[in-house]
Design an enzyme around this catalytic site. Structure first.
Site, PDB file in Angstrom:
ATOM      1  N   ASN A 184       7.757  -6.493  13.868  1.00  0.00           N
ATOM      2  CA  ASN A 184       6.481  -6.806  14.785  1.00  0.00           C
ATOM      3  C   ASN A 184       6.405  -8.108  15.457  1.00  0.00           C
ATOM      4  O   ASN A 184       6.855  -8.924  14.527  1.00  0.00           O
ATOM      5  CB  ASN A 184       5.014  -6.528  14.012  1.00  0.00           C
ATOM      6  N   HIS A 220       5.836  -3.046  18.730  1.00  0.00           N
ATOM      7  CA  HIS A 220       6.325  -2.561  17.244  1.00  0.00           C
ATOM      8  C   HIS A 220       7.607  -1.834  17.184  1.00  0.00           C
ATOM      9  O   HIS A 220       7.764  -0.819  17.831  1.00  0.00           O
ATOM     10  CB  HIS A 220       5.225  -1.378  16.809  1.00  0.00           C
ATOM     11  N   ASP A 272       2.040   4.261   1.939  1.00  0.00           N
ATOM     12  CA  ASP A 272       2.178   4.660   3.288  1.00  0.00           C
ATOM     13  C   ASP A 272       2.743   6.132   3.335  1.00  0.00           C
ATOM     14  O   ASP A 272       4.114   6.217   2.960  1.00  0.00           O
ATOM     15  CB  ASP A 272       2.786   3.757   4.294  1.00  0.00           C
ATOM     16  N   TYR A 292       0.803  -1.149  -0.025  1.00  0.00           N
ATOM     17  CA  TYR A 292       0.065   0.029  -0.023  1.00  0.00           C
ATOM     18  C   TYR A 292       0.907   1.241   0.036  1.00  0.00           C
ATOM     19  O   TYR A 292       1.956   1.270   0.224  1.00  0.00           O
ATOM     20  CB  TYR A 292      -1.079  -0.082   1.247  1.00  0.00           C
TER      21      TYR A 292
END
Lengths: 61, 532
Positions: free
Chosen positions: B191, B275, B128, B126
Protein backbone atom coordinates in the site's frame (compact mmCIF):
# COMPACT_ATOMS: atom_id res chain seq x y z
CA UNK A 1 -4.28 -13.06 -29.04
CA UNK A 2 -3.30 -13.20 -32.70
CA UNK A 3 -1.69 -16.19 -34.37
CA UNK A 4 1.51 -14.24 -34.74
CA UNK A 5 1.72 -13.50 -31.04
CA UNK A 6 1.01 -17.13 -30.26
CA UNK A 7 3.94 -18.35 -32.28
CA UNK A 8 6.05 -15.55 -30.82
CA UNK A 9 5.29 -16.77 -27.34
CA UNK A 10 6.12 -20.35 -28.28
CA UNK A 11 9.41 -19.24 -29.71
CA UNK A 12 10.11 -17.44 -26.45
CA UNK A 13 9.31 -20.51 -24.42
CA UNK A 14 11.49 -22.80 -26.52
CA UNK A 15 14.34 -20.33 -26.27
CA UNK A 16 13.79 -20.10 -22.53
CA UNK A 17 14.03 -23.84 -22.12
CA UNK A 18 17.32 -24.07 -23.95
CA UNK A 19 18.91 -21.32 -21.93
CA UNK A 20 17.54 -22.65 -18.68
CA UNK A 21 19.66 -25.75 -19.16
CA UNK A 22 22.77 -23.58 -19.50
CA UNK A 23 22.06 -21.78 -16.25
CA UNK A 24 21.35 -25.04 -14.43
CA UNK A 25 24.72 -26.42 -15.50
CA UNK A 26 26.57 -23.37 -14.20
CA UNK A 27 25.02 -23.34 -10.73
CA UNK A 28 25.82 -25.23 -7.60
CA UNK A 29 29.61 -25.16 -7.71
CA UNK A 30 30.23 -23.09 -4.59
CA UNK A 31 32.63 -24.20 -1.95
CA UNK A 32 30.80 -25.24 1.17
CA UNK A 33 27.73 -26.09 -0.77
CA UNK A 34 28.06 -29.78 0.16
CA UNK A 35 27.87 -28.90 3.80
CA UNK A 36 24.74 -26.88 3.20
CA UNK A 37 23.12 -29.64 1.16
CA UNK A 38 23.84 -32.15 3.92
CA UNK A 39 21.93 -29.91 6.26
CA UNK A 40 19.04 -29.43 3.83
CA UNK A 41 18.74 -33.19 3.51
CA UNK A 42 18.24 -33.37 7.26
CA UNK A 43 15.71 -30.53 7.36
CA UNK A 44 13.49 -31.54 4.44
CA UNK A 45 10.15 -33.15 5.25
CA UNK A 46 10.73 -36.91 5.22
CA UNK A 47 7.94 -37.80 2.84
CA UNK A 48 8.17 -35.08 0.22
CA UNK A 49 5.40 -36.44 -1.95
CA UNK A 50 2.90 -36.68 0.92
CA UNK A 51 3.88 -33.23 2.20
CA UNK A 52 3.37 -31.65 -1.21
CA UNK A 53 0.05 -33.43 -1.72
CA UNK A 54 -1.18 -32.41 1.73
CA UNK A 55 -0.33 -28.74 1.28
CA UNK A 56 -3.80 -27.53 0.32
CA UNK A 57 -4.89 -23.94 0.89
CA UNK A 58 -8.23 -22.23 0.62
CA UNK A 59 -8.69 -19.16 -1.56
CA UNK A 60 -7.12 -15.84 -0.69
CA UNK A 61 -6.62 -12.39 -2.08
CA UNK B 1 11.59 12.70 -5.80
CA UNK B 2 12.57 10.30 -3.12
CA UNK B 3 11.65 6.93 -1.66
CA UNK B 4 9.87 8.56 1.27
CA UNK B 5 6.11 8.14 1.38
CA UNK B 6 3.56 6.44 3.63
CA UNK B 7 3.50 2.71 2.91
CA UNK B 8 2.57 -0.59 4.51
CA UNK B 9 2.69 -4.29 3.66
CA UNK B 10 0.18 -7.10 4.12
CA UNK B 11 0.99 -10.80 4.40
CA UNK B 12 -1.51 -13.63 4.13
CA UNK B 13 0.22 -16.72 5.47
CA UNK B 14 -0.37 -20.22 4.15
CA UNK B 15 -1.64 -22.31 7.08
CA UNK B 16 -1.32 -26.05 7.63
CA UNK B 17 -1.91 -28.51 10.46
CA UNK B 18 -0.17 -31.66 9.20
CA UNK B 19 -1.73 -33.86 11.89
CA UNK B 20 -5.23 -32.73 10.89
CA UNK B 21 -5.50 -32.95 7.12
CA UNK B 22 -8.66 -31.22 5.96
CA UNK B 23 -8.94 -29.03 9.06
CA UNK B 24 -10.97 -25.90 8.35
CA UNK B 25 -8.59 -23.13 7.29
CA UNK B 26 -10.64 -20.39 8.95
CA UNK B 27 -10.54 -22.30 12.23
CA UNK B 28 -6.78 -22.77 11.99
CA UNK B 29 -6.34 -19.09 11.17
CA UNK B 30 -8.45 -18.09 14.16
CA UNK B 31 -6.34 -20.37 16.28
CA UNK B 32 -3.22 -18.47 15.23
CA UNK B 33 -4.80 -15.12 16.17
CA UNK B 34 -5.95 -16.47 19.52
CA UNK B 35 -2.58 -18.02 20.26
CA UNK B 36 -0.92 -14.66 19.73
CA UNK B 37 -3.58 -13.01 21.87
CA UNK B 38 -2.74 -15.50 24.62
CA UNK B 39 0.95 -14.51 24.52
CA UNK B 40 0.00 -10.85 24.89
CA UNK B 41 -2.51 -11.60 27.65
CA UNK B 42 0.16 -13.53 29.50
CA UNK B 43 2.68 -10.73 29.24
CA UNK B 44 0.37 -7.81 29.95
CA UNK B 45 -2.62 -9.20 31.76
CA UNK B 46 -5.10 -8.16 29.10
CA UNK B 47 -5.40 -7.34 25.45
CA UNK B 48 -7.04 -4.42 23.74
CA UNK B 49 -8.40 -3.51 20.35
CA UNK B 50 -10.00 -6.77 19.39
CA UNK B 51 -12.74 -5.15 17.33
CA UNK B 52 -12.17 -3.65 13.92
CA UNK B 53 -14.09 -0.51 13.08
CA UNK B 54 -15.48 -1.07 9.57
CA UNK B 55 -17.03 2.40 9.21
CA UNK B 56 -14.55 3.65 6.63
CA UNK B 57 -14.07 0.44 4.64
CA UNK B 58 -15.19 0.80 1.01
CA UNK B 59 -13.89 -2.23 -0.88
CA UNK B 60 -16.32 -1.76 -3.79
CA UNK B 61 -15.30 1.81 -4.63
CA UNK B 62 -13.41 1.79 -7.91
CA UNK B 63 -10.65 4.33 -8.59
CA UNK B 64 -11.99 4.71 -12.12
CA UNK B 65 -14.92 6.60 -10.64
CA UNK B 66 -17.71 4.15 -9.95
CA UNK B 67 -18.94 1.77 -7.28
CA UNK B 68 -19.43 -1.90 -8.00
CA UNK B 69 -22.99 -2.95 -7.01
CA UNK B 70 -22.88 -5.15 -3.93
CA UNK B 71 -25.02 -7.82 -5.55
CA UNK B 72 -22.50 -8.19 -8.37
CA UNK B 73 -19.49 -8.52 -6.11
CA UNK B 74 -17.81 -11.78 -5.30
CA UNK B 75 -18.45 -12.60 -1.60
CA UNK B 76 -14.69 -12.45 -0.99
CA UNK B 77 -14.71 -8.76 -1.96
CA UNK B 78 -16.94 -7.85 0.98
CA UNK B 79 -14.14 -7.08 3.38
CA UNK B 80 -16.15 -4.39 5.14
CA UNK B 81 -18.08 -6.77 7.37
CA UNK B 82 -16.94 -8.78 10.38
CA UNK B 83 -16.10 -12.39 9.48
CA UNK B 84 -17.86 -14.86 11.72
CA UNK B 85 -16.79 -18.24 12.92
CA UNK B 86 -20.16 -19.82 13.41
CA UNK B 87 -21.34 -23.21 14.56
CA UNK B 88 -21.60 -24.33 10.98
CA UNK B 89 -17.94 -23.67 10.30
CA UNK B 90 -16.98 -25.37 13.52
CA UNK B 91 -18.99 -28.39 12.43
CA UNK B 92 -17.49 -28.27 8.95
CA UNK B 93 -13.98 -28.33 10.32
CA UNK B 94 -12.82 -31.71 9.17
CA UNK B 95 -16.35 -33.04 9.61
CA UNK B 96 -15.44 -33.60 13.24
CA UNK B 97 -17.85 -32.24 15.84
CA UNK B 98 -15.21 -32.35 18.53
CA UNK B 99 -12.74 -30.36 16.49
CA UNK B 100 -13.81 -27.07 18.04
CA UNK B 101 -12.79 -28.18 21.47
CA UNK B 102 -9.70 -29.83 20.02
CA UNK B 103 -8.51 -26.54 18.63
CA UNK B 104 -9.70 -24.31 21.42
CA UNK B 105 -8.53 -25.79 24.65
CA UNK B 106 -10.83 -24.36 27.32
CA UNK B 107 -8.06 -23.35 29.69
CA UNK B 108 -6.15 -21.52 26.98
CA UNK B 109 -9.03 -19.77 25.29
CA UNK B 110 -11.68 -19.17 27.91
CA UNK B 111 -12.42 -15.81 26.27
CA UNK B 112 -14.38 -15.28 23.09
CA UNK B 113 -12.78 -16.62 19.91
CA UNK B 114 -11.03 -13.64 18.34
CA UNK B 115 -11.03 -13.01 14.60
CA UNK B 116 -9.19 -9.69 14.85
CA UNK B 117 -6.51 -7.95 16.89
CA UNK B 118 -4.81 -4.61 16.67
CA UNK B 119 -1.26 -4.88 17.96
CA UNK B 120 0.86 -2.62 20.11
CA UNK B 121 3.09 -1.95 17.10
CA UNK B 122 0.08 -0.53 15.23
CA UNK B 123 -0.40 -3.56 12.97
CA UNK B 124 -3.59 -5.54 12.39
CA UNK B 125 -3.56 -9.33 12.87
CA UNK B 126 -6.74 -11.04 11.75
CA UNK B 127 -8.48 -13.83 9.91
CA UNK B 128 -8.74 -12.86 6.25
CA UNK B 129 -10.91 -15.42 4.49
CA UNK B 130 -8.99 -18.63 5.09
CA UNK B 131 -5.60 -17.23 6.11
CA UNK B 132 -4.10 -15.43 9.07
CA UNK B 133 -3.07 -11.99 7.88
CA UNK B 134 -0.65 -9.47 9.31
CA UNK B 135 -1.09 -5.94 7.99
CA UNK B 136 1.89 -3.85 9.00
CA UNK B 137 1.61 -0.44 10.59
CA UNK B 138 2.03 2.58 8.35
CA UNK B 139 5.68 3.46 7.80
CA UNK B 140 7.30 6.35 5.94
CA UNK B 141 10.01 4.66 3.89
CA UNK B 142 11.05 1.28 2.41
CA UNK B 143 13.54 0.49 5.19
CA UNK B 144 10.92 0.80 7.91
CA UNK B 145 8.47 -1.13 5.71
CA UNK B 146 10.96 -4.03 5.69
CA UNK B 147 11.43 -3.91 9.46
CA UNK B 148 7.71 -3.94 10.32
CA UNK B 149 7.05 -6.60 7.68
CA UNK B 150 9.69 -8.78 9.33
CA UNK B 151 7.98 -8.02 12.65
CA UNK B 152 4.91 -9.75 11.22
CA UNK B 153 6.90 -12.95 10.73
CA UNK B 154 8.06 -12.63 14.34
CA UNK B 155 4.44 -12.30 15.51
CA UNK B 156 3.37 -15.27 13.39
CA UNK B 157 6.23 -17.37 14.76
CA UNK B 158 5.26 -16.48 18.34
CA UNK B 159 1.77 -17.82 17.62
CA UNK B 160 3.16 -21.03 16.11
CA UNK B 161 5.39 -21.54 19.17
CA UNK B 162 2.48 -20.96 21.53
CA UNK B 163 0.44 -23.64 19.80
CA UNK B 164 3.44 -26.01 19.82
CA UNK B 165 3.79 -25.55 23.57
CA UNK B 166 0.25 -26.65 24.35
CA UNK B 167 -0.09 -30.37 24.93
CA UNK B 168 -2.93 -31.96 23.03
CA UNK B 169 -3.20 -29.31 20.31
CA UNK B 170 -1.96 -30.24 16.83
CA UNK B 171 0.92 -28.10 15.57
CA UNK B 172 0.08 -25.37 13.07
CA UNK B 173 2.66 -24.35 10.47
CA UNK B 174 2.70 -21.02 8.66
CA UNK B 175 4.21 -20.31 5.25
CA UNK B 176 5.13 -16.93 3.83
CA UNK B 177 4.36 -17.84 0.23
CA UNK B 178 1.59 -17.16 -2.28
CA UNK B 179 0.36 -20.45 -3.69
CA UNK B 180 -0.29 -24.07 -2.80
CA UNK B 181 0.49 -25.00 -6.43
CA UNK B 182 -3.01 -26.49 -6.64
CA UNK B 183 -4.84 -23.50 -8.16
CA UNK B 184 -5.02 -21.35 -5.03
CA UNK B 185 -3.13 -18.10 -4.53
CA UNK B 186 -3.09 -15.71 -1.59
CA UNK B 187 -1.55 -12.31 -1.49
CA UNK B 188 1.20 -10.12 -0.18
CA UNK B 189 -0.16 -6.67 -0.84
CA UNK B 190 1.60 -3.33 -0.77
CA UNK B 191 0.00 0.00 0.00
CA UNK B 192 1.36 3.38 -1.02
CA UNK B 193 -0.19 6.73 -0.19
CA UNK B 194 -0.50 9.13 -3.13
CA UNK B 195 -2.09 12.51 -3.66
CA UNK B 196 -5.56 12.13 -5.13
CA UNK B 197 -4.71 14.78 -7.70
CA UNK B 198 -2.58 12.29 -9.68
CA UNK B 199 -4.76 11.00 -12.53
CA UNK B 200 -5.38 7.28 -12.19
CA UNK B 201 -4.68 6.77 -15.91
CA UNK B 202 -1.12 8.00 -15.47
CA UNK B 203 -0.63 5.64 -12.52
CA UNK B 204 -1.81 2.73 -14.65
CA UNK B 205 0.30 3.65 -17.66
CA UNK B 206 3.43 4.22 -15.60
CA UNK B 207 3.11 1.12 -13.49
CA UNK B 208 2.06 -1.71 -15.82
CA UNK B 209 5.42 -2.17 -17.61
CA UNK B 210 7.21 -1.71 -14.29
CA UNK B 211 5.07 -4.30 -12.51
CA UNK B 212 5.35 -6.82 -15.35
CA UNK B 213 9.15 -6.67 -15.03
CA UNK B 214 9.78 -5.83 -11.33
CA UNK B 215 9.65 -9.56 -10.52
CA UNK B 216 13.21 -10.12 -11.80
CA UNK B 217 14.69 -8.10 -8.92
CA UNK B 218 12.42 -9.20 -6.07
CA UNK B 219 10.08 -12.15 -6.74
CA UNK B 220 10.30 -15.35 -4.69
CA UNK B 221 10.45 -18.10 -7.31
CA UNK B 222 8.12 -21.01 -7.88
CA UNK B 223 8.34 -24.61 -9.04
CA UNK B 224 5.70 -25.46 -11.62
CA UNK B 225 3.89 -23.42 -14.24
CA UNK B 226 0.26 -22.57 -14.73
CA UNK B 227 -2.22 -21.98 -11.93
CA UNK B 228 -2.17 -25.69 -11.17
CA UNK B 229 1.59 -25.91 -11.36
CA UNK B 230 1.06 -28.82 -13.70
CA UNK B 231 3.77 -27.87 -16.20
CA UNK B 232 7.22 -28.63 -14.82
CA UNK B 233 9.99 -26.10 -14.45
CA UNK B 234 11.13 -23.23 -12.29
CA UNK B 235 9.70 -19.75 -12.72
CA UNK B 236 10.66 -16.37 -11.31
CA UNK B 237 7.41 -15.39 -9.61
CA UNK B 238 4.90 -17.00 -7.24
CA UNK B 239 2.05 -14.83 -8.46
CA UNK B 240 2.47 -14.28 -12.23
CA UNK B 241 0.34 -17.20 -13.39
CA UNK B 242 -2.62 -16.04 -11.28
CA UNK B 243 -3.07 -12.73 -13.11
CA UNK B 244 -5.62 -12.46 -15.87
CA UNK B 245 -6.35 -8.77 -16.39
CA UNK B 246 -4.54 -5.44 -16.73
CA UNK B 247 -6.82 -3.46 -14.47
CA UNK B 248 -9.75 -4.23 -12.16
CA UNK B 249 -11.35 -4.10 -8.74
CA UNK B 250 -11.11 -7.76 -7.76
CA UNK B 251 -8.31 -9.28 -5.73
CA UNK B 252 -9.40 -12.92 -5.50
CA UNK B 253 -10.72 -13.61 -9.00
CA UNK B 254 -9.71 -12.29 -12.44
CA UNK B 255 -6.71 -10.73 -10.67
CA UNK B 256 -5.54 -7.50 -12.31
CA UNK B 257 -1.99 -6.09 -12.58
CA UNK B 258 -3.43 -2.78 -11.36
CA UNK B 259 -6.03 -3.01 -8.61
CA UNK B 260 -8.53 -0.16 -8.56
CA UNK B 261 -9.87 -0.51 -5.02
CA UNK B 262 -10.42 3.06 -3.85
CA UNK B 263 -10.36 2.85 -0.09
CA UNK B 264 -7.89 5.48 1.09
CA UNK B 265 -8.21 4.92 4.87
CA UNK B 266 -7.47 8.65 5.03
CA UNK B 267 -9.01 11.95 3.90
CA UNK B 268 -10.69 10.95 0.64
CA UNK B 269 -10.33 14.32 -1.08
CA UNK B 270 -6.60 14.49 -0.42
CA UNK B 271 -5.33 10.94 -0.77
CA UNK B 272 -5.53 7.71 -2.59
CA UNK B 273 -4.06 4.48 -1.30
CA UNK B 274 -2.56 2.56 -4.16
CA UNK B 275 -3.31 -1.09 -3.37
CA UNK B 276 -0.73 -3.28 -5.12
CA UNK B 277 -1.61 -6.96 -5.34
CA UNK B 278 0.93 -8.27 -7.85
CA UNK B 279 3.96 -8.78 -5.59
CA UNK B 280 5.31 -11.97 -4.05
CA UNK B 281 5.73 -12.34 -0.29
CA UNK B 282 9.44 -12.15 0.51
CA UNK B 283 11.29 -13.85 3.31
CA UNK B 284 14.39 -11.94 2.24
CA UNK B 285 14.87 -8.48 3.66
CA UNK B 286 16.71 -7.05 0.68
CA UNK B 287 14.11 -8.34 -1.78
CA UNK B 288 11.40 -6.63 0.28
CA UNK B 289 13.47 -3.45 0.25
CA UNK B 290 13.91 -3.56 -3.53
CA UNK B 291 10.22 -4.29 -4.07
CA UNK B 292 9.02 -1.31 -2.03
CA UNK B 293 11.93 1.04 -2.73
CA UNK B 294 11.90 0.83 -6.50
CA UNK B 295 8.11 1.12 -6.53
CA UNK B 296 8.32 4.26 -4.41
CA UNK B 297 10.79 5.75 -6.92
CA UNK B 298 8.51 4.96 -9.85
CA UNK B 299 5.51 6.47 -8.06
CA UNK B 300 7.50 9.66 -7.52
CA UNK B 301 8.22 9.83 -11.24
CA UNK B 302 4.56 9.24 -12.05
CA UNK B 303 3.56 12.08 -9.73
CA UNK B 304 6.07 14.39 -11.37
CA UNK B 305 5.11 13.30 -14.88
CA UNK B 306 8.58 11.95 -15.68
CA UNK B 307 7.89 8.21 -15.76
CA UNK B 308 9.20 6.43 -18.87
CA UNK B 309 6.61 6.16 -21.59
CA UNK B 310 6.51 2.47 -22.36
CA UNK B 311 3.59 0.33 -23.33
CA UNK B 312 3.60 -3.44 -23.49
CA UNK B 313 1.60 -4.98 -26.31
CA UNK B 314 0.19 -7.68 -24.02
CA UNK B 315 1.09 -7.00 -20.38
CA UNK B 316 -0.41 -10.16 -18.87
CA UNK B 317 1.34 -12.42 -21.42
CA UNK B 318 4.58 -10.48 -20.88
CA UNK B 319 4.31 -10.88 -17.10
CA UNK B 320 4.01 -14.64 -17.52
CA UNK B 321 6.61 -15.04 -20.27
CA UNK B 322 9.15 -13.17 -18.13
CA UNK B 323 8.33 -15.27 -15.08
CA UNK B 324 8.67 -18.49 -17.08
CA UNK B 325 12.24 -17.76 -18.10
CA UNK B 326 14.73 -17.76 -15.19
CA UNK B 327 17.54 -17.04 -17.66
CA UNK B 328 15.97 -13.58 -18.10
CA UNK B 329 16.64 -13.64 -21.85
CA UNK B 330 13.01 -13.57 -22.93
CA UNK B 331 12.07 -10.47 -24.89
CA UNK B 332 8.58 -9.03 -24.72
CA UNK B 333 6.98 -6.83 -27.30
CA UNK B 334 6.17 -3.18 -26.80
CA UNK B 335 3.29 -1.41 -28.48
CA UNK B 336 5.82 0.41 -30.71
CA UNK B 337 7.17 -2.91 -31.96
CA UNK B 338 10.41 -2.97 -29.98
CA UNK B 339 11.29 -6.21 -28.22
CA UNK B 340 13.03 -5.83 -24.85
CA UNK B 341 14.03 -8.08 -21.97
CA UNK B 342 12.70 -7.46 -18.46
CA UNK B 343 16.17 -6.28 -17.45
CA UNK B 344 16.24 -3.76 -20.31
CA UNK B 345 12.84 -2.40 -19.25
CA UNK B 346 13.98 -2.20 -15.62
CA UNK B 347 17.09 -0.29 -16.75
CA UNK B 348 14.89 2.23 -18.53
CA UNK B 349 13.02 2.83 -15.27
CA UNK B 350 16.19 2.83 -13.15
CA UNK B 351 17.96 5.35 -15.40
CA UNK B 352 14.91 7.59 -15.49
CA UNK B 353 14.75 7.45 -11.68
CA UNK B 354 18.43 8.40 -11.37
CA UNK B 355 17.93 11.29 -13.75
CA UNK B 356 14.85 12.47 -11.94
CA UNK B 357 16.51 12.24 -8.50
CA UNK B 358 19.36 14.30 -9.89
CA UNK B 359 17.04 16.92 -11.33
CA UNK B 360 15.06 17.21 -8.09
CA UNK B 361 18.10 17.06 -5.81
CA UNK B 362 16.88 13.96 -3.97
CA UNK B 363 20.13 13.06 -2.26
CA UNK B 364 18.92 11.64 1.03
CA UNK B 365 20.60 8.46 2.20
CA UNK B 366 17.64 6.13 1.74
CA UNK B 367 16.94 7.26 -1.82
CA UNK B 368 20.60 7.00 -2.80
CA UNK B 369 20.85 3.50 -1.34
CA UNK B 370 17.72 2.23 -3.11
CA UNK B 371 18.98 3.62 -6.41
CA UNK B 372 22.40 2.04 -5.90
CA UNK B 373 20.96 -1.35 -4.94
CA UNK B 374 18.55 -1.28 -7.89
CA UNK B 375 21.35 -0.68 -10.40
CA UNK B 376 23.72 -3.15 -8.75
CA UNK B 377 21.05 -5.83 -8.81
CA UNK B 378 20.33 -5.25 -12.50
CA UNK B 379 24.06 -5.41 -13.26
CA UNK B 380 24.45 -8.68 -11.38
CA UNK B 381 21.45 -10.24 -13.07
CA UNK B 382 22.82 -9.19 -16.45
CA UNK B 383 26.28 -10.66 -15.94
CA UNK B 384 25.84 -13.64 -13.58
CA UNK B 385 22.34 -14.37 -12.31
CA UNK B 386 23.47 -16.71 -9.55
CA UNK B 387 25.69 -13.96 -8.13
CA UNK B 388 22.53 -12.20 -6.96
CA UNK B 389 21.64 -15.13 -4.67
CA UNK B 390 22.33 -13.32 -1.40
CA UNK B 391 19.79 -10.58 -2.09
CA UNK B 392 17.22 -11.71 -4.67
CA UNK B 393 14.88 -14.34 -3.21
CA UNK B 394 14.05 -16.22 -6.42
CA UNK B 395 17.73 -16.55 -7.30
CA UNK B 396 18.58 -17.83 -3.82
CA UNK B 397 15.83 -20.43 -4.05
CA UNK B 398 16.75 -21.42 -7.60
CA UNK B 399 20.41 -21.79 -6.75
CA UNK B 400 19.66 -23.98 -3.73
CA UNK B 401 17.29 -26.19 -5.70
CA UNK B 402 19.66 -26.48 -8.64
CA UNK B 403 22.50 -27.59 -6.37
CA UNK B 404 20.26 -30.07 -4.61
CA UNK B 405 18.92 -31.45 -7.87
CA UNK B 406 22.46 -31.93 -9.20
CA UNK B 407 23.63 -33.72 -6.09
CA UNK B 408 20.77 -36.20 -6.16
CA UNK B 409 20.39 -36.42 -9.93
CA UNK B 410 16.84 -35.03 -9.82
CA UNK B 411 14.92 -32.94 -12.30
CA UNK B 412 12.55 -30.13 -11.34
CA UNK B 413 9.49 -32.38 -11.53
CA UNK B 414 10.69 -34.40 -8.52
CA UNK B 415 8.48 -34.10 -5.41
CA UNK B 416 11.55 -33.27 -3.35
CA UNK B 417 12.05 -30.09 -5.37
CA UNK B 418 8.35 -29.24 -4.97
CA UNK B 419 8.71 -29.81 -1.23
CA UNK B 420 11.71 -27.47 -1.14
CA UNK B 421 9.58 -24.81 -2.82
CA UNK B 422 7.00 -24.97 -0.03
CA UNK B 423 9.48 -25.45 2.76
CA UNK B 424 11.45 -22.43 1.59
CA UNK B 425 8.66 -20.34 3.09
CA UNK B 426 8.17 -22.13 6.44
CA UNK B 427 8.57 -19.32 8.98
CA UNK B 428 10.21 -21.57 11.58
CA UNK B 429 13.98 -20.91 11.63
CA UNK B 430 14.81 -24.60 12.12
CA UNK B 431 12.65 -25.78 9.19
CA UNK B 432 12.38 -22.94 6.70
CA UNK B 433 14.98 -23.23 3.93
CA UNK B 434 15.25 -19.45 3.58
CA UNK B 435 16.02 -19.29 7.29
CA UNK B 436 18.60 -22.07 7.00
CA UNK B 437 20.42 -20.07 4.31
CA UNK B 438 20.17 -16.88 6.37
CA UNK B 439 21.56 -18.66 9.46
CA UNK B 440 24.66 -19.51 7.41
CA UNK B 441 25.09 -15.89 6.45
CA UNK B 442 24.14 -16.65 2.84
CA UNK B 443 21.31 -14.07 2.74
CA UNK B 444 22.07 -10.42 3.34
CA UNK B 445 19.99 -9.03 6.19
CA UNK B 446 19.30 -5.43 7.16
CA UNK B 447 17.94 -5.94 10.66
CA UNK B 448 18.94 -8.14 13.59
CA UNK B 449 16.49 -10.49 15.33
CA UNK B 450 16.54 -8.13 18.33
CA UNK B 451 15.52 -5.14 16.21
CA UNK B 452 12.73 -7.18 14.65
CA UNK B 453 11.49 -8.36 18.05
CA UNK B 454 11.34 -4.74 19.22
CA UNK B 455 9.35 -3.77 16.12
CA UNK B 456 6.83 -6.50 16.91
CA UNK B 457 5.94 -4.64 20.11
CA UNK B 458 6.59 -1.00 19.24
CA UNK B 459 5.09 1.17 16.52
CA UNK B 460 6.94 3.36 14.03
CA UNK B 461 7.27 6.82 15.59
CA UNK B 462 6.51 8.91 12.52
CA UNK B 463 2.97 7.94 11.46
CA UNK B 464 -0.46 7.62 13.09
CA UNK B 465 0.49 4.00 13.87
CA UNK B 466 2.37 5.52 16.81
CA UNK B 467 -0.86 6.84 18.35
CA UNK B 468 -2.72 3.58 17.65
CA UNK B 469 0.01 1.36 19.06
CA UNK B 470 0.73 3.47 22.12
CA UNK B 471 -2.90 3.83 23.23
CA UNK B 472 -3.42 0.08 22.81
CA UNK B 473 -0.50 -0.59 25.09
CA UNK B 474 -1.26 2.20 27.56
CA UNK B 475 -5.05 2.10 27.80
CA UNK B 476 -5.87 -1.54 26.99
CA UNK B 477 -9.03 -1.58 29.10
CA UNK B 478 -10.41 1.48 27.31
CA UNK B 479 -9.67 0.81 23.63
CA UNK B 480 -12.69 -1.07 22.34
CA UNK B 481 -12.14 -0.81 18.61
CA UNK B 482 -9.66 0.52 16.10
CA UNK B 483 -9.09 0.79 12.38
CA UNK B 484 -6.52 2.46 10.14
CA UNK B 485 -8.26 5.81 10.52
CA UNK B 486 -9.84 5.69 13.98
CA UNK B 487 -9.51 4.52 17.56
CA UNK B 488 -12.59 4.17 19.78
CA UNK B 489 -12.40 4.48 23.55
CA UNK B 490 -14.83 3.65 26.26
CA UNK B 491 -14.66 6.17 29.10
CA UNK B 492 -16.17 5.28 32.47
CA UNK B 493 -19.33 7.29 33.10
CA UNK B 494 -19.67 8.36 29.45
CA UNK B 495 -22.75 7.19 27.61
CA UNK B 496 -21.19 6.77 24.21
CA UNK B 497 -17.84 5.73 22.77
CA UNK B 498 -15.22 8.37 22.10
CA UNK B 499 -14.16 7.81 18.50
CA UNK B 500 -10.92 9.59 17.65
CA UNK B 501 -10.45 9.94 13.90
CA UNK B 502 -6.93 9.52 12.54
CA UNK B 503 -7.51 10.51 8.92
CA UNK B 504 -4.08 12.13 8.51
CA UNK B 505 -1.49 9.32 8.23
CA UNK B 506 1.33 11.68 9.18
CA UNK B 507 -0.30 12.92 12.38
CA UNK B 508 -0.49 11.02 15.68
CA UNK B 509 3.31 10.80 15.58
CA UNK B 510 5.70 10.71 18.51
CA UNK B 511 6.58 14.34 17.84
CA UNK B 512 2.90 15.31 18.14
CA UNK B 513 1.51 13.02 20.87
CA UNK B 514 4.57 11.44 22.54
CA UNK B 515 4.66 13.95 25.40
CA UNK B 516 0.94 13.65 26.00
CA UNK B 517 1.17 9.87 26.23
CA UNK B 518 4.25 10.06 28.47
CA UNK B 519 2.22 12.03 31.02
CA UNK B 520 0.31 8.84 31.87
CA UNK B 521 -2.98 10.74 32.22
CA UNK B 522 -6.20 9.10 33.28
CA UNK B 523 -8.40 8.13 30.37
CA UNK B 524 -10.74 11.05 31.17
CA UNK B 525 -7.92 13.55 31.07
CA UNK B 526 -6.36 11.95 28.02
CA UNK B 527 -9.55 12.11 25.94
CA UNK B 528 -10.34 15.61 27.20
CA UNK B 529 -6.89 16.80 26.12
CA UNK B 530 -7.23 15.17 22.70
CA UNK B 531 -10.61 16.83 22.27
CA UNK B 532 -9.38 20.26 23.39
Amino acid sequence: MTQEQHSGQRREEAQAQETEQEVTAAAGQDAGVDDLLDEIDGVLERNAEEFVRGFVQKGGQ
Amino acid sequence: MSVHRVMGLETEYGVLAPAMPGANATMLSAQVINAYAATIREARGRIAGTHWDYTDETPLNDARGFVQPRAQADPSQLTDVEPELDAEQVALAGGDVTIGSTLYDAGEYDHEVLMNMVLGNGARLYVDHAHPEYSSPETTNPFDAVLWDQAGDHVALAAVRRIESLAGLPDVHLYKNNTDNKSVSYGAHENYLMPRSVPFDSITAGLIPFFATRQVICASGRVGRGMLGSHPGFQVSQRADFFEAQIGLETTIRRPIINTRDEPHAHWEKYRRLHVIIGDANLGQVSTLLRTGTTALVLSMIEAGTAPELELRDPVAALQAISHDPTLKTKVELADGRRLTALEIQWIYARAAAEHSGATDATDEATVEIQRRWEETLQLLETDIMAAASTVDWVAKYKLMTSYAQRHGLDFSDPRIAAMDLQWADIRPEKGLYHRLAARGLMETLYSPEQIARAALNPPTDTRAYFRGRVLSQYPEHVVAASWDSVSFTVPGARRLERIATLEPLRGTKALVGDLLDQQLSIHEFIATLRS
